[in-house]
Design a protein around this motif. Structure first.
Motif, mmCIF file in Angstrom:
data_model
loop_
_atom_site.group_PDB
_atom_site.id
_atom_site.type_symbol
_atom_site.label_atom_id
_atom_site.label_comp_id
_atom_site.label_asym_id
_atom_site.label_seq_id
_atom_site.Cartn_x
_atom_site.Cartn_y
_atom_site.Cartn_z
ATOM 1 N N UNK A 175 0.838 -1.188 0.000
ATOM 2 C CA UNK A 175 0.000 0.000 0.000
ATOM 3 C C UNK A 175 0.879 1.246 0.000
ATOM 4 N N UNK A 176 0.670 2.206 -0.934
ATOM 5 C CA UNK A 176 1.516 3.388 -1.017
ATOM 6 C C UNK A 176 1.383 4.271 0.223
ATOM 7 N N UNK A 177 2.521 4.851 0.599
ATOM 8 C CA UNK A 177 2.545 5.713 1.783
ATOM 9 C C UNK A 177 2.502 7.192 1.402
ATOM 10 N N UNK A 178 2.518 7.522 0.123
ATOM 11 C CA UNK A 178 2.613 8.919 -0.270
ATOM 12 C C UNK A 178 4.067 9.315 -0.417
ATOM 13 N N UNK A 179 4.323 10.589 -0.368
ATOM 14 C CA UNK A 179 5.688 11.093 -0.554
ATOM 15 C C UNK A 179 6.495 10.865 0.715
ATOM 16 N N UNK A 180 7.672 10.312 0.545
ATOM 17 C CA UNK A 180 8.572 10.088 1.676
ATOM 18 C C UNK A 180 9.681 11.127 1.604
ATOM 19 N N UNK A 181 9.828 11.942 2.637
ATOM 20 C CA UNK A 181 10.873 12.958 2.696
ATOM 21 C C UNK A 181 12.080 12.342 3.389
ATOM 22 N N UNK A 182 13.210 12.349 2.691
ATOM 23 C CA UNK A 182 14.437 11.806 3.270
ATOM 24 C C UNK A 182 15.509 12.881 3.276
ATOM 25 N N UNK A 183 16.510 12.700 4.119
ATOM 26 C CA UNK A 183 17.647 13.608 4.110
ATOM 27 C C UNK A 183 18.342 13.511 2.764
ATOM 28 N N UNK A 184 18.798 14.659 2.262
ATOM 29 C CA UNK A 184 19.523 14.668 0.994
ATOM 30 C C UNK A 184 20.847 13.930 1.180
ATOM 31 N N UNK A 185 21.098 12.927 0.322
ATOM 32 C CA UNK A 185 22.319 12.144 0.441
ATOM 33 C C UNK A 185 22.666 11.534 -0.905
ATOM 34 N N UNK A 186 23.898 11.759 -1.359
ATOM 35 C CA UNK A 186 24.428 11.122 -2.552
ATOM 36 C C UNK A 186 25.447 10.101 -2.057
ATOM 37 N N UNK A 187 25.223 8.799 -2.286
ATOM 38 C CA UNK A 187 26.060 7.752 -1.679
ATOM 39 C C UNK A 187 27.363 7.504 -2.430
ATOM 40 N N UNK B 156 31.649 13.749 2.682
ATOM 41 C CA UNK B 156 32.287 12.799 3.597
ATOM 42 C C UNK B 156 32.610 11.499 2.877
ATOM 43 N N UNK B 157 33.411 10.633 3.498
ATOM 44 C CA UNK B 157 33.676 9.327 2.884
ATOM 45 C C UNK B 157 32.399 8.538 2.602
ATOM 46 N N UNK B 158 31.356 8.719 3.411
ATOM 47 C CA UNK B 158 30.099 7.991 3.217
ATOM 48 C C UNK B 158 29.233 8.584 2.112
ATOM 49 N N UNK B 159 29.624 9.720 1.583
ATOM 50 C CA UNK B 159 28.861 10.358 0.521
ATOM 51 C C UNK B 159 28.703 11.845 0.758
ATOM 52 N N UNK B 160 27.878 12.454 -0.067
ATOM 53 C CA UNK B 160 27.615 13.882 0.034
ATOM 54 C C UNK B 160 26.237 14.049 0.673
ATOM 55 N N UNK B 161 26.213 14.783 1.777
ATOM 56 C CA UNK B 161 25.000 14.933 2.579
ATOM 57 C C UNK B 161 24.549 16.390 2.588
ATOM 58 N N UNK B 162 23.234 16.609 2.523
ATOM 59 C CA UNK B 162 22.713 17.939 2.782
ATOM 60 C C UNK B 162 23.025 18.310 4.226
ATOM 61 N N UNK B 163 23.367 19.576 4.464
ATOM 62 C CA UNK B 163 23.776 20.032 5.799
ATOM 63 C C UNK B 163 22.917 21.229 6.161
ATOM 64 N N UNK B 164 22.160 21.144 7.212
ATOM 65 C CA UNK B 164 21.277 22.219 7.647
ATOM 66 C C UNK B 164 22.096 23.286 8.364
ATOM 67 N N UNK B 165 22.777 24.122 7.576
ATOM 68 C CA UNK B 165 23.689 25.122 8.124
ATOM 69 C C UNK B 165 23.705 26.313 7.175
ATOM 70 N N UNK B 166 23.605 27.509 7.713
ATOM 71 C CA UNK B 166 23.676 28.701 6.871
ATOM 72 C C UNK B 166 24.800 29.612 7.365
ATOM 73 N N UNK B 167 25.268 30.450 6.467
ATOM 74 C CA UNK B 167 26.358 31.375 6.780
ATOM 75 C C UNK B 167 25.983 32.178 8.022
ATOM 76 N N UNK B 168 26.874 32.208 8.993
ATOM 77 C CA UNK B 168 26.620 32.945 10.224
ATOM 78 C C UNK B 168 26.183 32.058 11.387
ATOM 79 N N UNK B 169 25.734 30.806 11.120
ATOM 80 C CA UNK B 169 25.398 29.883 12.207
ATOM 81 C C UNK B 169 26.672 29.567 13.002
ATOM 82 N N UNK B 170 26.493 29.115 14.233
ATOM 83 C CA UNK B 170 27.632 28.773 15.088
ATOM 84 C C UNK B 170 28.260 27.456 14.624
ATOM 85 N N UNK B 171 29.545 27.517 14.330
ATOM 86 C CA UNK B 171 30.292 26.305 13.971
ATOM 87 C C UNK B 171 30.777 25.664 15.257
ATOM 88 N N UNK B 172 30.262 24.477 15.560
ATOM 89 C CA UNK B 172 30.695 23.773 16.763
ATOM 90 C C UNK B 172 30.671 22.270 16.495
#
Length: 128
Positions: free
Chosen positions: A1-13, A40-56
């Motif tokens: 049975x279809x679940x509709x649209x599945x939103x996943x984190x952006x990731x290129x493996x 990263x070694x595991x692939x390219x991931x979307x990162x929820x970070x914008x210019x000016x955010x705290x780098x920690x």
């Protein structure tokens, strides 16, 4: 049975050079992504970070999780070079990762060269 649209984190493996950047995103592997990226070694991931955010350590937790496979982390801090906080540099160094902050454009160019040389490189790229 279809679940509709599945939103996943952006990731290129896989690893791929960055073909272009700007307008708030990046192009790589014949795809485009709006927003920041972690390459990263595991692939390219979307990162929820914008210019000016705290780098920690929390912002770079995915990098720290893959520490055994990364020797150098290039941090593209946006349009301008922003130094990394001492606590973040220490957290990376404790896991054997050398960190190098620079503008996003310089980080993209350096990442592509090091990737072509098959180096153990990762990049945190803030979208510009």
């Amino acid at each position: 049975m279809p679940k509709g649209i599945e939103i996943r984190d952006a990731h290129f493996p896989g690893r791929a050079p960055i073909d272009a950047y700007g307008n708030g995103g990046f192009r790589f592997a014949e795809m485009s992504h709006r927003g920041s990226l972690l390459c990263l070694p595991s692939g390219i991931h979307g990162w929820d970070f914008t210019e000016g955010d705290a780098l920690d350590a929390e912002a770079l937790s995915k990098v720290l999780d893959e520490a055994g496979e990364i020797e150098v982390l290039l941090v593209g801090t946006g349009r301008e070079l922003r130094p990394l906080p001492q606590s973040l540099k220490a957290a990376l160094k404790a896991r054997g990762i050398a960190s190098d902050p620079m503008s996003t454009g310089a980080a993209v160019r350096t990442y592509n060269v090091m990737l072509a040389e098959s180096r153990a490189v990762a990049a945190a790229l803030v979208a510009v």
